[in-house]
Design a protein around this motif. Sequence first.
Motif, PDB file in Angstrom:
ATOM      1  N   ASP A 198      -4.248  -7.589   0.516  1.00 39.94           N
ATOM      2  CA  ASP A 198      -4.133  -6.341   0.543  1.00 39.94           C
ATOM      3  C   ASP A 198      -5.039  -5.743  -0.797  1.00 39.94           C
ATOM      4  O   ASP A 198      -4.554  -5.939  -1.883  1.00 39.94           O
ATOM      5  CB  ASP A 198      -2.509  -5.961   0.204  1.00 39.94           C
ATOM      6  CG  ASP A 198      -2.098  -4.425   0.009  1.00 39.94           C
ATOM      7  OD1 ASP A 198      -3.262  -3.679  -0.287  1.00 39.94           O
ATOM      8  OD2 ASP A 198      -1.021  -4.088  -0.209  1.00 39.94           O
ATOM      9  N   PRO A 199      -6.326  -5.056  -0.542  1.00 37.82           N
ATOM     10  CA  PRO A 199      -6.756  -4.716  -1.608  1.00 37.82           C
ATOM     11  C   PRO A 199      -6.382  -3.256  -2.683  1.00 37.82           C
ATOM     12  O   PRO A 199      -6.696  -3.181  -3.736  1.00 37.82           O
ATOM     13  CB  PRO A 199      -8.176  -4.382  -1.060  1.00 37.82           C
ATOM     14  CG  PRO A 199      -7.846  -3.648   0.536  1.00 37.82           C
ATOM     15  CD  PRO A 199      -6.625  -4.744   0.866  1.00 37.82           C
ATOM     16  N   ALA A 200      -5.285  -2.789  -1.942  1.00 42.71           N
ATOM     17  CA  ALA A 200      -4.759  -1.492  -2.703  1.00 42.71           C
ATOM     18  C   ALA A 200      -3.599  -2.190  -3.778  1.00 42.71           C
ATOM     19  O   ALA A 200      -3.623  -1.650  -4.783  1.00 42.71           O
ATOM     20  CB  ALA A 200      -4.351  -0.521  -1.829  1.00 42.71           C
ATOM     21  N   ASN A 201      -2.976  -3.051  -3.014  1.00 39.41           N
ATOM     22  CA  ASN A 201      -1.665  -3.391  -3.953  1.00 39.41           C
ATOM     23  C   ASN A 201      -1.653  -4.961  -4.131  1.00 39.41           C
ATOM     24  O   ASN A 201      -0.864  -5.498  -5.047  1.00 39.41           O
ATOM     25  CB  ASN A 201      -0.428  -3.040  -3.203  1.00 39.41           C
ATOM     26  CG  ASN A 201      -0.378  -1.419  -2.747  1.00 39.41           C
ATOM     27  OD1 ASN A 201      -0.377  -0.656  -4.000  1.00 39.41           O
ATOM     28  ND2 ASN A 201      -0.346  -1.207  -2.015  1.00 39.41           N
ATOM     29  N   GLY A 202      -2.733  -5.778  -3.687  1.00 40.14           N
ATOM     30  CA  GLY A 202      -2.750  -6.999  -4.334  1.00 40.14           C
ATOM     31  C   GLY A 202      -1.940  -7.845  -3.314  1.00 40.14           C
ATOM     32  O   GLY A 202      -0.827  -7.291  -2.830  1.00 40.14           O
ATOM     33  N   GLY A 203      -2.033  -9.145  -3.228  1.00 37.38           N
ATOM     34  CA  GLY A 203      -1.293 -10.022  -2.591  1.00 37.38           C
ATOM     35  C   GLY A 203      -1.531 -10.186  -1.067  1.00 37.38           C
ATOM     36  O   GLY A 203      -2.462  -9.549  -0.605  1.00 37.38           O
ATOM     37  N   MET A 204      -0.888 -11.379  -0.661  1.00 36.01           N
ATOM     38  CA  MET A 204      -1.451 -11.601   1.024  1.00 36.01           C
ATOM     39  C   MET A 204      -0.201 -11.366   2.112  1.00 36.01           C
ATOM     40  O   MET A 204       0.897 -11.802   1.657  1.00 36.01           O
ATOM     41  CB  MET A 204      -1.716 -13.178   1.038  1.00 36.01           C
ATOM     42  CG  MET A 204      -2.774 -13.487   0.011  1.00 36.01           C
ATOM     43  SD  MET A 204      -4.434 -13.010   0.493  1.00 36.01           S
ATOM     44  CE  MET A 204      -4.787 -13.976   1.743  1.00 36.01           C
ATOM     45  N   PHE A 205      -0.400 -10.716   2.965  1.00 31.21           N
ATOM     46  CA  PHE A 205       0.489 -10.446   3.949  1.00 31.21           C
ATOM     47  C   PHE A 205       0.794 -11.946   4.836  1.00 31.21           C
ATOM     48  O   PHE A 205      -0.365 -12.391   5.036  1.00 31.21           O
ATOM     49  CB  PHE A 205       0.348  -9.469   4.807  1.00 31.21           C
ATOM     50  CG  PHE A 205       0.491  -8.166   4.303  1.00 31.21           C
ATOM     51  CD1 PHE A 205       1.529  -7.271   4.016  1.00 31.21           C
ATOM     52  CD2 PHE A 205      -0.669  -7.609   3.889  1.00 31.21           C
ATOM     53  CE1 PHE A 205       1.810  -6.093   3.222  1.00 31.21           C
ATOM     54  CE2 PHE A 205      -0.693  -5.945   3.226  1.00 31.21           C
ATOM     55  CZ  PHE A 205       0.642  -5.505   2.992  1.00 31.21           C
ATOM     56  N   TRP A 206       2.011 -12.077   5.151  1.00 30.87           N
ATOM     57  CA  TRP A 206       2.227 -13.523   6.012  1.00 30.87           C
ATOM     58  C   TRP A 206       1.933 -13.175   7.425  1.00 30.87           C
ATOM     59  O   TRP A 206       1.701 -14.101   8.060  1.00 30.87           O
ATOM     60  CB  TRP A 206       3.525 -13.942   5.609  1.00 30.87           C
ATOM     61  CG  TRP A 206       4.660 -13.250   6.307  1.00 30.87           C
ATOM     62  CD1 TRP A 206       5.204 -11.996   6.221  1.00 30.87           C
ATOM     63  CD2 TRP A 206       5.086 -13.605   7.686  1.00 30.87           C
ATOM     64  NE1 TRP A 206       6.356 -11.758   7.028  1.00 30.87           N
ATOM     65  CE2 TRP A 206       6.093 -12.666   7.874  1.00 30.87           C
ATOM     66  CE3 TRP A 206       5.109 -14.405   8.801  1.00 30.87           C
ATOM     67  CZ2 TRP A 206       6.891 -12.717   9.072  1.00 30.87           C
ATOM     68  CZ3 TRP A 206       5.868 -14.671   9.638  1.00 30.87           C
ATOM     69  CH2 TRP A 206       6.708 -13.620  10.003  1.00 30.87           C
ATOM     70  N   ASP A 207       2.328 -12.009   8.093  1.00 33.07           N
ATOM     71  CA  ASP A 207       1.974 -11.625   9.184  1.00 33.07           C
ATOM     72  C   ASP A 207       0.937 -10.845   9.705  1.00 33.07           C
ATOM     73  O   ASP A 207       0.745  -9.809   8.924  1.00 33.07           O
ATOM     74  CB  ASP A 207       3.319 -11.177   9.976  1.00 33.07           C
ATOM     75  CG  ASP A 207       3.652 -10.048   9.349  1.00 33.07           C
ATOM     76  OD1 ASP A 207       3.389  -9.557   8.469  1.00 33.07           O
ATOM     77  OD2 ASP A 207       4.557  -9.484  10.196  1.00 33.07           O
TER      78      ASP A 207
END
Length: 374
Positions: A167-176
Amino acid sequence: MKKVFYVMAMSMLITAVSCSKGTEGTKPVDTKPVDTTPTSFTAADATTAYTAFNRYFYNTSAKLYYSSTRRDGLAAIWTQAIYWDMAMNVYERTKDPAQLTMINDMYQGGFNQYDGYNWDNTTTWFIYDDMMWWVMALARANQLTGNDVYLQKAKAGFNRVWNGSYDPANGGMFWDFKHSGKNACINYPTVIAAMRLYKITGDASYLDKAKLIYSWSKANLMDAATGRIADHKIGNNAPGYEDYTYNQGTAIGAAVALYKETKEVSYLDDAKLVAGYTQTKMGGNGLLPAESDFNEQGVLKAIFAQYMMQLITDGGQSQYLDWVRTNINTGWKNRDTDRNLTFRNYAIHCPTGDIQSYEASSIVTFMQLCPPQQ
Protein backbone atom coordinates in the motif's frame (compact mmCIF):
# COMPACT_ATOMS: atom_id res chain seq x y z
CA MET A 1 -23.89 0.45 13.35
CA LYS A 2 -23.60 -1.13 9.91
CA LYS A 3 -20.06 0.15 9.61
CA VAL A 4 -19.12 -1.16 13.05
CA PHE A 5 -20.72 -4.51 12.29
CA TYR A 6 -18.88 -4.68 8.96
CA VAL A 7 -15.52 -4.04 10.61
CA MET A 8 -16.18 -6.66 13.27
CA ALA A 9 -17.30 -9.15 10.64
CA MET A 10 -14.26 -8.49 8.48
CA SER A 11 -11.99 -8.89 11.49
CA MET A 12 -13.47 -12.26 12.29
CA LEU A 13 -13.32 -13.32 8.64
CA ILE A 14 -9.68 -12.37 8.25
CA THR A 15 -8.75 -14.17 11.43
CA ALA A 16 -10.61 -17.30 10.40
CA VAL A 17 -9.45 -17.41 6.79
CA SER A 18 -5.94 -15.99 6.89
CA CYS A 19 -4.20 -16.54 10.13
CA SER A 20 -6.18 -19.41 11.57
CA LYS A 21 -5.48 -21.08 8.22
CA GLY A 22 -8.67 -23.10 8.09
CA THR A 23 -10.12 -26.00 10.06
CA GLU A 24 -10.37 -29.65 9.14
CA GLY A 25 -12.55 -31.04 11.89
CA THR A 26 -11.97 -32.02 15.49
CA LYS A 27 -11.03 -35.21 17.27
CA PRO A 28 -10.60 -36.47 20.82
CA VAL A 29 -7.17 -36.01 22.36
CA ASP A 30 -5.35 -38.19 24.88
CA THR A 31 -5.09 -36.01 27.98
CA LYS A 32 -3.66 -38.41 30.58
CA PRO A 33 -0.97 -36.97 32.86
CA VAL A 34 2.62 -37.26 31.70
CA ASP A 35 6.11 -37.08 33.14
CA THR A 36 7.30 -33.48 32.83
CA THR A 37 10.97 -34.14 33.58
CA PRO A 38 12.24 -35.60 30.29
CA THR A 39 15.85 -36.36 29.54
CA SER A 40 17.64 -34.50 26.77
CA PHE A 41 17.10 -35.43 23.14
CA THR A 42 20.13 -36.38 21.06
CA ALA A 43 21.32 -35.83 17.48
CA ALA A 44 20.26 -39.41 16.76
CA ASP A 45 16.78 -38.55 18.05
CA ALA A 46 16.63 -35.62 15.62
CA THR A 47 17.34 -38.00 12.75
CA THR A 48 14.82 -40.53 14.04
CA ALA A 49 12.11 -37.86 14.29
CA TYR A 50 12.71 -36.63 10.74
CA THR A 51 12.81 -40.16 9.34
CA ALA A 52 9.48 -40.93 11.01
CA PHE A 53 7.93 -37.69 9.77
CA ASN A 54 8.88 -38.63 6.20
CA ARG A 55 7.76 -42.21 6.59
CA TYR A 56 4.23 -41.25 7.56
CA PHE A 57 3.73 -38.00 5.65
CA TYR A 58 6.00 -37.73 2.60
CA ASN A 59 4.46 -38.58 -0.77
CA THR A 60 7.37 -39.90 -2.82
CA SER A 61 5.54 -39.55 -6.14
CA ALA A 62 4.22 -36.02 -5.58
CA LYS A 63 7.43 -35.07 -3.74
CA LEU A 64 5.33 -33.13 -1.27
CA TYR A 65 3.69 -33.96 2.06
CA TYR A 66 0.32 -35.43 2.96
CA SER A 67 -1.95 -33.54 5.32
CA SER A 68 -2.35 -36.47 7.73
CA THR A 69 -1.42 -40.06 8.43
CA ARG A 70 -4.51 -41.06 6.41
CA ARG A 71 -2.44 -40.07 3.35
CA ASP A 72 -5.61 -39.16 1.45
CA GLY A 73 -4.65 -35.63 0.39
CA LEU A 74 -1.72 -33.25 0.22
CA ALA A 75 -1.07 -30.66 2.89
CA ALA A 76 -2.01 -27.02 2.25
CA ILE A 77 0.04 -25.12 -0.31
CA TRP A 78 1.70 -22.72 2.15
CA THR A 79 2.66 -25.45 4.62
CA GLN A 80 4.65 -27.29 1.95
CA ALA A 81 7.07 -24.35 1.98
CA ILE A 82 7.47 -24.82 5.74
CA TYR A 83 8.25 -28.51 5.21
CA TRP A 84 10.76 -27.51 2.54
CA ASP A 85 12.45 -25.33 5.15
CA MET A 86 12.57 -28.40 7.40
CA ALA A 87 14.37 -30.34 4.67
CA MET A 88 16.89 -27.53 4.39
CA ASN A 89 17.39 -27.55 8.15
CA VAL A 90 18.23 -31.24 8.00
CA TYR A 91 20.74 -30.66 5.22
CA GLU A 92 22.42 -27.89 7.17
CA ARG A 93 22.61 -30.13 10.25
CA THR A 94 23.83 -33.30 8.56
CA LYS A 95 25.38 -32.23 5.22
CA ASP A 96 24.01 -35.51 3.88
CA PRO A 97 24.08 -35.46 0.04
CA ALA A 98 20.82 -37.42 0.00
CA GLN A 99 19.20 -34.50 1.78
CA LEU A 100 20.35 -32.14 -0.97
CA THR A 101 18.50 -34.42 -3.38
CA MET A 102 15.45 -34.10 -1.14
CA ILE A 103 15.63 -30.30 -1.40
CA ASN A 104 15.74 -30.43 -5.18
CA ASP A 105 12.97 -33.04 -5.30
CA MET A 106 10.65 -30.88 -3.23
CA TYR A 107 11.23 -27.94 -5.54
CA GLN A 108 10.15 -30.15 -8.42
CA GLY A 109 7.15 -31.36 -6.46
CA GLY A 110 6.02 -27.79 -5.94
CA PHE A 111 6.73 -26.97 -9.59
CA ASN A 112 4.52 -29.83 -10.72
CA GLN A 113 1.73 -29.17 -8.24
CA TYR A 114 1.59 -25.37 -8.38
CA ASP A 115 1.69 -24.51 -12.09
CA GLY A 116 5.45 -24.14 -12.30
CA TYR A 117 5.37 -21.41 -9.63
CA ASN A 118 3.31 -19.26 -11.98
CA TRP A 119 2.63 -16.38 -9.61
CA ASP A 120 -0.04 -14.94 -11.90
CA ASN A 121 -2.28 -17.99 -11.55
CA THR A 122 -4.93 -16.66 -9.17
CA THR A 123 -6.51 -20.08 -8.73
CA THR A 124 -3.35 -21.76 -7.49
CA TRP A 125 -2.26 -18.67 -5.53
CA PHE A 126 -5.25 -17.04 -3.87
CA ILE A 127 -3.71 -14.98 -1.05
CA TYR A 128 -0.43 -13.10 -0.89
CA ASP A 129 1.00 -14.70 2.22
CA ASP A 130 0.85 -18.18 0.63
CA MET A 131 3.15 -16.85 -2.09
CA MET A 132 5.54 -15.19 0.34
CA TRP A 133 6.16 -18.37 2.35
CA TRP A 134 7.37 -19.94 -0.89
CA VAL A 135 9.41 -16.87 -1.86
CA MET A 136 11.27 -17.07 1.46
CA ALA A 137 11.96 -20.77 0.96
CA LEU A 138 13.01 -20.35 -2.68
CA ALA A 139 15.51 -17.67 -1.73
CA ARG A 140 16.92 -19.87 1.03
CA ALA A 141 17.16 -22.84 -1.35
CA ASN A 142 19.25 -20.68 -3.66
CA GLN A 143 21.51 -19.74 -0.77
CA LEU A 144 22.08 -23.41 0.04
CA THR A 145 22.38 -24.84 -3.46
CA GLY A 146 23.44 -21.95 -5.68
CA ASN A 147 20.72 -22.96 -8.16
CA ASP A 148 19.87 -19.79 -10.08
CA VAL A 149 16.43 -21.12 -11.05
CA TYR A 150 15.39 -20.91 -7.41
CA LEU A 151 16.57 -17.30 -7.24
CA GLN A 152 14.70 -16.26 -10.36
CA LYS A 153 11.48 -17.82 -9.06
CA ALA A 154 11.98 -16.06 -5.71
CA LYS A 155 12.56 -12.67 -7.34
CA ALA A 156 9.54 -13.03 -9.60
CA GLY A 157 7.35 -14.07 -6.68
CA PHE A 158 8.55 -11.21 -4.53
CA ASN A 159 7.87 -8.68 -7.28
CA ARG A 160 4.40 -10.13 -7.90
CA VAL A 161 3.47 -9.86 -4.21
CA TRP A 162 5.00 -6.43 -3.77
CA ASN A 163 3.22 -4.97 -6.79
CA GLY A 164 -0.14 -6.40 -5.70
CA SER A 165 0.08 -6.18 -1.93
CA TYR A 166 2.03 -3.07 -0.92
CA ASP A 167 0.00 0.00 0.00
CA PRO A 168 2.01 3.02 -1.21
CA ALA A 169 -0.43 5.48 0.34
CA ASN A 170 -0.58 4.15 3.91
CA GLY A 171 2.19 1.59 4.10
CA GLY A 172 2.13 -2.10 4.93
CA MET A 173 1.18 -5.21 2.96
CA PHE A 174 -2.34 -6.54 2.36
CA TRP A 175 -2.72 -10.25 2.95
CA ASP A 176 -5.44 -10.87 0.31
CA PHE A 177 -6.27 -9.84 -3.24
CA LYS A 178 -9.28 -7.81 -2.07
CA HIS A 179 -7.07 -5.70 0.24
CA SER A 180 -9.36 -6.27 3.20
CA GLY A 181 -6.63 -6.12 5.85
CA LYS A 182 -2.92 -6.03 6.60
CA ASN A 183 -1.76 -9.05 8.53
CA ALA A 184 1.39 -10.04 10.36
CA CYS A 185 1.54 -13.21 8.24
CA ILE A 186 2.39 -11.19 5.12
CA ASN A 187 4.25 -8.19 6.53
CA TYR A 188 6.97 -9.87 8.59
CA PRO A 189 7.60 -12.63 6.00
CA THR A 190 8.03 -9.88 3.39
CA VAL A 191 10.84 -8.42 5.50
CA ILE A 192 12.52 -11.81 5.79
CA ALA A 193 12.22 -12.52 2.06
CA ALA A 194 13.54 -9.07 1.16
CA MET A 195 16.55 -9.52 3.43
CA ARG A 196 17.38 -12.88 1.89
CA LEU A 197 17.15 -11.45 -1.59
CA TYR A 198 19.29 -8.51 -0.55
CA LYS A 199 21.98 -10.85 0.81
CA ILE A 200 21.96 -12.84 -2.43
CA THR A 201 21.81 -10.03 -4.97
CA GLY A 202 23.26 -6.98 -3.20
CA ASP A 203 20.33 -4.99 -4.60
CA ALA A 204 19.78 -2.23 -2.03
CA SER A 205 16.14 -1.84 -3.04
CA TYR A 206 15.38 -5.06 -1.15
CA LEU A 207 17.00 -3.69 1.98
CA ASP A 208 15.01 -0.47 1.61
CA LYS A 209 11.78 -2.42 1.29
CA ALA A 210 12.63 -4.57 4.30
CA LYS A 211 13.22 -1.51 6.47
CA LEU A 212 10.07 0.15 5.16
CA ILE A 213 7.80 -2.80 5.95
CA TYR A 214 9.46 -3.48 9.29
CA SER A 215 8.94 0.13 10.34
CA TRP A 216 5.25 -0.02 9.41
CA SER A 217 4.84 -3.38 11.17
CA LYS A 218 6.48 -2.17 14.36
CA ALA A 219 4.23 0.88 14.43
CA ASN A 220 1.02 -0.98 13.60
CA LEU A 221 1.36 -4.62 14.67
CA MET A 222 3.69 -4.64 17.68
CA ASP A 223 2.95 -3.65 21.25
CA ALA A 224 6.20 -1.85 22.03
CA ALA A 225 5.69 -2.30 25.77
CA THR A 226 5.24 -6.07 25.79
CA GLY A 227 6.44 -7.54 22.49
CA ARG A 228 3.01 -8.91 21.66
CA ILE A 229 2.37 -9.12 17.91
CA ALA A 230 -1.08 -8.31 16.56
CA ASP A 231 -2.54 -10.68 14.02
CA HIS A 232 -3.95 -7.98 11.73
CA LYS A 233 -4.75 -4.33 11.14
CA ILE A 234 -7.93 -3.41 9.26
CA GLY A 235 -8.13 0.13 7.94
CA ASN A 236 -7.92 2.72 10.70
CA ASN A 237 -9.12 0.32 13.38
CA ALA A 238 -6.99 -0.71 16.33
CA PRO A 239 -4.71 -3.70 15.78
CA GLY A 240 -6.37 -7.08 16.22
CA TYR A 241 -4.35 -8.81 18.94
CA GLU A 242 -4.52 -12.60 18.87
CA ASP A 243 -1.57 -14.68 20.03
CA TYR A 244 -0.07 -16.91 17.35
CA THR A 245 3.43 -18.31 17.58
CA TYR A 246 4.17 -17.88 13.87
CA ASN A 247 3.51 -14.15 14.07
CA GLN A 248 5.81 -13.91 17.07
CA GLY A 249 8.36 -15.98 15.19
CA THR A 250 8.41 -14.05 11.94
CA ALA A 251 8.60 -10.77 13.86
CA ILE A 252 11.70 -12.16 15.57
CA GLY A 253 13.11 -13.36 12.25
CA ALA A 254 12.57 -10.00 10.57
CA ALA A 255 14.24 -8.14 13.42
CA VAL A 256 17.21 -10.52 13.58
CA ALA A 257 17.77 -10.30 9.82
CA LEU A 258 17.87 -6.51 9.97
CA TYR A 259 20.08 -6.57 13.05
CA LYS A 260 22.60 -8.88 11.35
CA GLU A 261 22.84 -6.55 8.37
CA THR A 262 22.71 -3.12 10.04
CA LYS A 263 24.09 -3.90 13.53
CA GLU A 264 21.43 -1.56 14.90
CA VAL A 265 20.77 -2.80 18.44
CA SER A 266 17.16 -1.60 18.37
CA TYR A 267 16.30 -4.50 16.07
CA LEU A 268 17.86 -7.01 18.44
CA ASP A 269 16.03 -5.40 21.35
CA ASP A 270 12.76 -5.82 19.46
CA ALA A 271 13.48 -9.49 18.82
CA LYS A 272 14.24 -10.14 22.49
CA LEU A 273 11.08 -8.32 23.57
CA VAL A 274 8.95 -10.45 21.24
CA ALA A 275 10.68 -13.63 22.38
CA GLY A 276 10.15 -12.67 26.01
CA TYR A 277 6.42 -12.20 25.51
CA THR A 278 6.18 -15.60 23.82
CA GLN A 279 8.11 -17.28 26.61
CA THR A 280 6.29 -15.73 29.54
CA LYS A 281 2.78 -14.97 28.28
CA MET A 282 1.92 -17.73 25.81
CA GLY A 283 1.34 -21.34 26.79
CA GLY A 284 1.96 -22.50 30.34
CA ASN A 285 4.42 -24.35 32.56
CA GLY A 286 7.27 -23.27 30.31
CA LEU A 287 5.71 -24.87 27.24
CA LEU A 288 4.54 -23.23 24.04
CA PRO A 289 0.76 -23.22 23.41
CA ALA A 290 -0.92 -26.17 21.69
CA GLU A 291 -2.71 -23.82 19.24
CA SER A 292 -6.11 -25.15 18.21
CA ASP A 293 -7.04 -28.69 17.23
CA PHE A 294 -6.72 -30.63 13.97
CA ASN A 295 -6.14 -27.76 11.55
CA GLU A 296 -3.27 -25.95 9.87
CA GLN A 297 -2.42 -24.04 13.03
CA GLY A 298 -0.44 -27.09 14.06
CA VAL A 299 2.39 -25.90 11.80
CA LEU A 300 2.71 -22.49 13.45
CA LYS A 301 5.29 -23.56 16.03
CA ALA A 302 7.45 -25.02 13.24
CA ILE A 303 7.68 -21.48 11.87
CA PHE A 304 8.37 -20.09 15.33
CA ALA A 305 11.18 -22.63 15.76
CA GLN A 306 12.91 -21.41 12.62
CA TYR A 307 13.20 -17.82 13.78
CA MET A 308 13.50 -18.33 17.52
CA MET A 309 16.62 -20.36 16.86
CA GLN A 310 17.98 -17.57 14.66
CA LEU A 311 17.69 -15.22 17.63
CA ILE A 312 19.66 -17.70 19.71
CA THR A 313 22.35 -18.44 17.11
CA ASP A 314 22.59 -15.33 14.91
CA GLY A 315 21.56 -12.94 17.66
CA GLY A 316 23.77 -14.54 20.30
CA GLN A 317 20.92 -14.94 22.81
CA SER A 318 21.71 -18.27 24.45
CA GLN A 319 19.58 -17.44 27.50
CA TYR A 320 16.59 -18.93 25.65
CA LEU A 321 18.22 -22.32 25.03
CA ASP A 322 17.02 -24.02 28.22
CA TRP A 323 13.45 -22.96 27.51
CA VAL A 324 13.61 -24.25 23.94
CA ARG A 325 15.17 -27.52 25.05
CA THR A 326 12.48 -27.99 27.69
CA ASN A 327 9.86 -27.76 24.95
CA ILE A 328 11.74 -30.18 22.69
CA ASN A 329 12.47 -32.69 25.43
CA THR A 330 8.89 -32.68 26.68
CA GLY A 331 7.39 -33.02 23.22
CA TRP A 332 9.82 -35.80 22.27
CA LYS A 333 9.26 -37.73 25.49
CA ASN A 334 5.51 -37.59 24.85
CA ARG A 335 5.79 -38.85 21.28
CA ASP A 336 3.94 -41.89 19.97
CA THR A 337 6.81 -44.29 20.60
CA ASP A 338 5.49 -46.87 18.13
CA ARG A 339 5.67 -44.39 15.26
CA ASN A 340 8.08 -41.78 16.70
CA LEU A 341 5.59 -39.05 15.76
CA THR A 342 5.23 -35.93 17.89
CA PHE A 343 2.23 -33.71 18.60
CA ARG A 344 1.27 -30.05 18.65
CA ASN A 345 0.49 -30.20 22.38
CA TYR A 346 3.83 -30.99 23.98
CA ALA A 347 2.35 -31.53 27.45
CA ILE A 348 0.32 -34.65 26.58
CA HIS A 349 0.99 -37.97 24.93
CA CYS A 350 0.76 -37.92 21.15
CA PRO A 351 -2.49 -39.60 20.06
CA THR A 352 -2.01 -43.05 18.55
CA GLY A 353 -4.63 -42.59 15.81
CA ASP A 354 -4.73 -40.28 12.83
CA ILE A 355 -2.72 -37.07 13.25
CA GLN A 356 -1.81 -34.30 10.86
CA SER A 357 1.58 -33.47 9.42
CA TYR A 358 0.90 -29.91 10.64
CA GLU A 359 0.65 -30.88 14.29
CA ALA A 360 3.54 -33.36 14.01
CA SER A 361 5.98 -30.88 12.47
CA SER A 362 7.16 -28.45 15.13
CA ILE A 363 9.17 -30.73 17.43
CA VAL A 364 10.87 -32.24 14.37
CA THR A 365 11.80 -28.74 13.18
CA PHE A 366 13.09 -27.66 16.57
CA MET A 367 15.25 -30.79 16.79
CA GLN A 368 16.99 -30.05 13.49
CA LEU A 369 17.83 -26.50 14.58
CA CYS A 370 18.61 -26.74 18.28
CA PRO A 371 21.81 -28.39 19.52
CA PRO A 372 21.19 -31.11 22.10
CA GLN A 373 22.28 -30.59 25.69
CA GLN A 374 25.87 -31.81 26.11
